[in-house]
Design an enzyme around this catalytic site. Structure first.
Site, PDB file in Angstrom:
ATOM      1  CG  ASP A   1      -0.295   0.007   2.568  1.00  0.00           C
ATOM      2  OD1 ASP A   1       0.945  -0.081   2.623  1.00  0.00           O
ATOM      3  OD2 ASP A   1      -1.009   0.101   3.581  1.00  0.00           O
TER       4      ASP A   1
ATOM      5  CE1 TYR B   1       9.651  -2.153   0.353  1.00  0.00           C
ATOM      6  CE2 TYR B   1       8.049  -0.670   1.358  1.00  0.00           C
ATOM      7  CZ  TYR B   1       8.385  -1.922   0.861  1.00  0.00           C
ATOM      8  OH  TYR B   1       7.446  -2.933   0.872  1.00  0.00           O
TER       9      TYR B   1
HETATM   10  P1  NAD Z   1      11.347  -9.649   4.432  1.00  0.00           P
HETATM   11  O1  NAD Z   1      12.345  -8.539   4.440  1.00  0.00           O
HETATM   12  O2  NAD Z   1      11.028 -10.346   5.706  1.00  0.00           O
HETATM   13  O3  NAD Z   1      11.802 -10.784   3.402  1.00  0.00           O
HETATM   14  C1  NAD Z   1      12.345 -10.494   2.149  1.00  0.00           C
HETATM   15  C2  NAD Z   1      13.011 -11.773   1.644  1.00  0.00           C
HETATM   16  O4  NAD Z   1      13.531 -11.506   0.328  1.00  0.00           O
HETATM   17  C3  NAD Z   1      14.203 -12.234   2.497  1.00  0.00           C
HETATM   18  O5  NAD Z   1      14.109 -13.613   2.739  1.00  0.00           O
HETATM   19  C4  NAD Z   1      15.425 -11.902   1.646  1.00  0.00           C
HETATM   20  O6  NAD Z   1      16.528 -12.772   1.878  1.00  0.00           O
HETATM   21  C5  NAD Z   1      14.855 -12.050   0.235  1.00  0.00           C
HETATM   22  N1  NAD Z   1      15.602 -11.281  -0.770  1.00  0.00           N
HETATM   23  C6  NAD Z   1      16.007  -9.974  -0.683  1.00  0.00           C
HETATM   24  N2  NAD Z   1      16.672  -9.633  -1.791  1.00  0.00           N
HETATM   25  C7  NAD Z   1      16.677 -10.719  -2.611  1.00  0.00           C
HETATM   26  C8  NAD Z   1      17.197 -10.969  -3.918  1.00  0.00           C
HETATM   27  N3  NAD Z   1      17.875 -10.039  -4.605  1.00  0.00           N
HETATM   28  N4  NAD Z   1      17.002 -12.196  -4.453  1.00  0.00           N
HETATM   29  C9  NAD Z   1      16.336 -13.181  -3.763  1.00  0.00           C
HETATM   30  N5  NAD Z   1      15.836 -12.983  -2.532  1.00  0.00           N
HETATM   31  C10 NAD Z   1      16.003 -11.770  -1.956  1.00  0.00           C
HETATM   32  O7  NAD Z   1      10.057  -9.041   3.747  1.00  0.00           O
HETATM   33  P2  NAD Z   1       8.489  -9.304   4.013  1.00  0.00           P
HETATM   34  O8  NAD Z   1       8.025  -8.375   5.044  1.00  0.00           O
HETATM   35  O9  NAD Z   1       8.271 -10.755   4.123  1.00  0.00           O
HETATM   36  O10 NAD Z   1       7.901  -8.791   2.615  1.00  0.00           O
HETATM   37  C11 NAD Z   1       7.731  -9.674   1.514  1.00  0.00           C
HETATM   38  C12 NAD Z   1       7.142  -8.900   0.348  1.00  0.00           C
HETATM   39  O11 NAD Z   1       5.897  -8.320   0.750  1.00  0.00           O
HETATM   40  C13 NAD Z   1       8.011  -7.730  -0.116  1.00  0.00           C
HETATM   41  O12 NAD Z   1       7.942  -7.665  -1.517  1.00  0.00           O
HETATM   42  C14 NAD Z   1       7.363  -6.506   0.503  1.00  0.00           C
HETATM   43  O13 NAD Z   1       7.579  -5.349  -0.267  1.00  0.00           O
HETATM   44  C15 NAD Z   1       5.906  -6.918   0.512  1.00  0.00           C
HETATM   45  N6  NAD Z   1       5.073  -6.303   1.557  1.00  0.00           N
HETATM   46  C16 NAD Z   1       5.421  -6.400   2.875  1.00  0.00           C
HETATM   47  C17 NAD Z   1       4.569  -5.868   3.837  1.00  0.00           C
HETATM   48  C18 NAD Z   1       4.900  -5.947   5.302  1.00  0.00           C
HETATM   49  O14 NAD Z   1       4.188  -5.333   6.109  1.00  0.00           O
HETATM   50  N7  NAD Z   1       5.892  -6.696   5.731  1.00  0.00           N
HETATM   51  C19 NAD Z   1       3.384  -5.242   3.461  1.00  0.00           C
HETATM   52  C20 NAD Z   1       3.062  -5.157   2.101  1.00  0.00           C
HETATM   53  C21 NAD Z   1       3.902  -5.717   1.162  1.00  0.00           C
HETATM   54  O1  DAU Z   2       2.438  -0.627   4.522  1.00  0.00           O
HETATM   55  C1  DAU Z   2       3.133  -1.760   4.091  1.00  0.00           C
HETATM   56  C2  DAU Z   2       4.580  -1.621   4.486  1.00  0.00           C
HETATM   57  O2  DAU Z   2       4.641  -1.747   5.904  1.00  0.00           O
HETATM   58  C3  DAU Z   2       5.506  -2.633   3.812  1.00  0.00           C
HETATM   59  O3  DAU Z   2       5.489  -2.419   2.433  1.00  0.00           O
HETATM   60  C4  DAU Z   2       6.932  -2.515   4.361  1.00  0.00           C
HETATM   61  O4  DAU Z   2       7.757  -3.520   3.812  1.00  0.00           O
HETATM   62  C5  DAU Z   2       6.882  -2.659   5.857  1.00  0.00           C
HETATM   63  O5  DAU Z   2       8.175  -2.473   6.409  1.00  0.00           O
HETATM   64  C6  DAU Z   2       5.905  -1.651   6.477  1.00  0.00           C
HETATM   65  O6  DAU Z   2       6.407  -0.280   6.369  1.00  0.00           O
HETATM   66  P1  DAU Z   2       6.222   0.773   7.574  1.00  0.00           P
HETATM   67  O7  DAU Z   2       7.231   1.825   7.420  1.00  0.00           O
HETATM   68  O8  DAU Z   2       4.813   1.174   7.728  1.00  0.00           O
HETATM   69  O9  DAU Z   2       6.558  -0.236   8.799  1.00  0.00           O
HETATM   70  P2  DAU Z   2       7.528  -0.105  10.053  1.00  0.00           P
HETATM   71  O10 DAU Z   2       7.347  -1.362  10.839  1.00  0.00           O
HETATM   72  O11 DAU Z   2       8.908   0.275   9.703  1.00  0.00           O
HETATM   73  O12 DAU Z   2       6.870   1.104  10.851  1.00  0.00           O
HETATM   74  C7  DAU Z   2       5.504   1.120  11.219  1.00  0.00           C
HETATM   75  C8  DAU Z   2       5.205   2.460  11.905  1.00  0.00           C
HETATM   76  O13 DAU Z   2       5.928   2.524  13.143  1.00  0.00           O
HETATM   77  C9  DAU Z   2       5.670   3.663  11.105  1.00  0.00           C
HETATM   78  O14 DAU Z   2       4.760   4.728  11.290  1.00  0.00           O
HETATM   79  C10 DAU Z   2       7.010   4.024  11.723  1.00  0.00           C
HETATM   80  C11 DAU Z   2       6.827   3.627  13.166  1.00  0.00           C
HETATM   81  N1  DAU Z   2       8.056   3.204  13.880  1.00  0.00           N
HETATM   82  C12 DAU Z   2       8.780   2.204  13.320  1.00  0.00           C
HETATM   83  C13 DAU Z   2       9.927   1.749  13.925  1.00  0.00           C
HETATM   84  C14 DAU Z   2      10.766   0.651  13.300  1.00  0.00           C
HETATM   85  C15 DAU Z   2       8.406   3.769  15.092  1.00  0.00           C
HETATM   86  O15 DAU Z   2       7.710   4.670  15.615  1.00  0.00           O
HETATM   87  N2  DAU Z   2       9.545   3.318  15.694  1.00  0.00           N
HETATM   88  C16 DAU Z   2      10.321   2.345  15.164  1.00  0.00           C
HETATM   89  O16 DAU Z   2      11.379   2.003  15.783  1.00  0.00           O
END
Ligand code: NAD
Ligand code: DAU
Length: 344
Positions: free
Chosen positions: A125, A148
């Site tokens: 998102d 990012y």
């Molecule tokens: P994560 O950081 O936990 O995992 C990412 C994985 O990708 C890791 O295992 C890493 O080793 C692998 N990776 C990184 N670079 C690579 C490369 N060049 N080749 C092969 N593997 C590689 O991430 P996540 O939170 O599990 O997110 C997964 C996907 O979902 C991402 O595309 C992210 O943008 C998307 N996403 C995450 C969230 C969230 O809240 N975590 C929300 C929306 C979308």
């Molecule tokens: O919205 C989806 C995204 O959510 C994904 O695409 C990203 O991969 C994922 O990392 C996440 O991004 P955010 O920046 O929203 O998540 P994060 O956990 O880093 O932070 C969540 C909220 O908390 C944000 O408003 C920043 C705040 N924050 C985060 C950290 C790490 C703090 O206040 N203190 C902190 O130490």
């Protein structure tokens, strides 16, 4: 037998997704392709790598040669692989452009070359940017604000172009913030839970009033699977749980559920370009038959319990190279806040 490629399958959402697929009875062969960056962890797949239904390939999605070996015969690709932490993208954005943009481009080229029947791009998102009121629909323009989200946007545009220009049968999911077991402790919820369990400061950015729509990881995995099977090619699907919460609210819940001292809450200087609010309209994914199973409070209780019961998993991560990142990212800001200079 269906051959499924899951890139980034050793990360947080990818590993939860692989485990969900493996628990199902259907006949399939899963290839997990992961570079095992600092975020990838084979322990996330413990007990599931039987070498029969699932095989692991360590490698980079930017490697054309590797993909020429892995992709022939694959029916469906789920591209989870990415650099994912906004704060790290502010410190250094090059690896985000390389993996999230170039990696996705390389995968798309190979998906086309080897006539893969479906390409599922896991997006976010965050590509929409911040919204004051209302919710983002799939038709809204993208306005990313961090290196990012800009890199993820680049990937989304390439996926769209491969569908429009080459007819690649691709779909995109854009989910809100995930939380749950196996999330790396650099992210907000696991960082706050584990710091609370260790009696360390809970570093809240700015005024703590930023809002995210939180989805339990298993709910997102079920939605991604549905889009893979029933989503219409060329379409985007938002995946949100309608669980908007301010960071401060979550921090206080974590303090309550872990029994930590409330004085651990520490306000520090804000993240540059910090998006204020994300909110998604999830009507389209619901029309495919999806609905969430977890309310935020149910999911958070389960998540806190998991981190309480799996200390070894996160302590190993936090005692490694993470220490260096943590002190670079937070060290001075927390010290300053403690003196009351940034405190709000
Ligand atoms: P994560 O950081 O936990 O995992 C990412 C994985 O990708 C890791 O295992 C890493 O080793 C692998 N990776 C990184 N670079 C690579 C490369 N060049 N080749 C092969 N593997 C590689 O991430 P996540 O939170 O599990 O997110 C997964 C996907 O979902 C991402 O595309 C992210 O943008 C998307 N996403 C995450 C969230 C969230 O809240 N975590 C929300 C929306 C979308
Ligand atoms: O919205 C989806 C995204 O959510 C994904 O695409 C990203 O991969 C994922 O990392 C996440 O991004 P955010 O920046 O929203 O998540 P994060 O956990 O880093 O932070 C969540 C909220 O908390 C944000 O408003 C920043 C705040 N924050 C985060 C950290 C790490 C703090 O206040 N203190 C902190 O130490």
């Amino acid at each position: 037998m269906r051959k499924i490629l899951v890139t980034g399958g050793a990360g947080f959402i990818g590993s939860n997704f692989v485990k969900m697929l493996l628990k199902r009875k259907s006949r399939k062969h899963i290839i997990v392709l992961d570079k095992l960056t600092y975020a990838g962890n084979m322990r996330n797949l413990d007990g599931f790598m039987d070498g029969k239904d699932v095989e692991f390939v360590k490698g980079d999605i930017t490697s054309s040669k590797l993909l020429d070996n892995v992709i022939p015969g694959v029916d469906i690709i789920y591209n989870f692989a990415a650099e994912t932490h906004v704060d790290r993208s502010i410190l250094e954005g090059g690896s985000f452009v390389k993996t999230d943009v170039m990696g996705t481009y390389t995968l798309l080229q190979k998906a086309l070359k080897y006539k893969v029947a479906r390409f599922v791009q896991i997006s976010t998102d965050e590509v929409y940017g911040s919204i004051k009121k209302g919710k983002f629909s799939e038709k809204d323009p993208i306005e990313p604000n961090s290196p990012y989200s800009a890199s993820k946007s680049g990937a989304d545009l390439l996926v769209r172009a491969f569908y429009k220009t080459h007819g690649l049968p691709a779909v995109i999911t854009r989910s809100s913030n995930n939380y749950g077991p196996f999330q790396h402790p650099e992210k907000f919820i696991p960082l706050f839970i584990t710091n609370a369990l260790e009696g360390k400061p809970l570093p809240i950015y700015g005024d703590g009033r930023n809002v995210r729509d939180w989805i339990y990881v298993e709910d997102n995995c079920r939605a991604i699977d549905l889009v893979g099977r029933r989503g219409k090619v060329g379409q985007i699907y938002n995946i949100g749980a309608n669980e908007e919460k301010e960071n401060l609210y979550i921090a206080k819940k974590i303090i309550k559920f872990t029994g930590a001292n409330k004085d651990l809450l520490t306000f520090i200087s804000d993240r540059p370009g910090h998006d204020r609010r994300y909110a998604l309209c999830a009507r389209k994914i619901k029309s495919l038959g999806w609905k969430k199973e977890y309310t935020f409070s149910k999911g958070l209780v389960k998540t806190v319990k998991w981190y309480q019961e799996n200390r070894e998993w996160w302590q190993e991560i936090k005692s490694g190279s993470f220490k260096k990142y943590y002190s670079k990212m937070y060290g001075r800001r927390i010290a300053v806040s403690r003196e009351g200079k940034v405190r709000k």
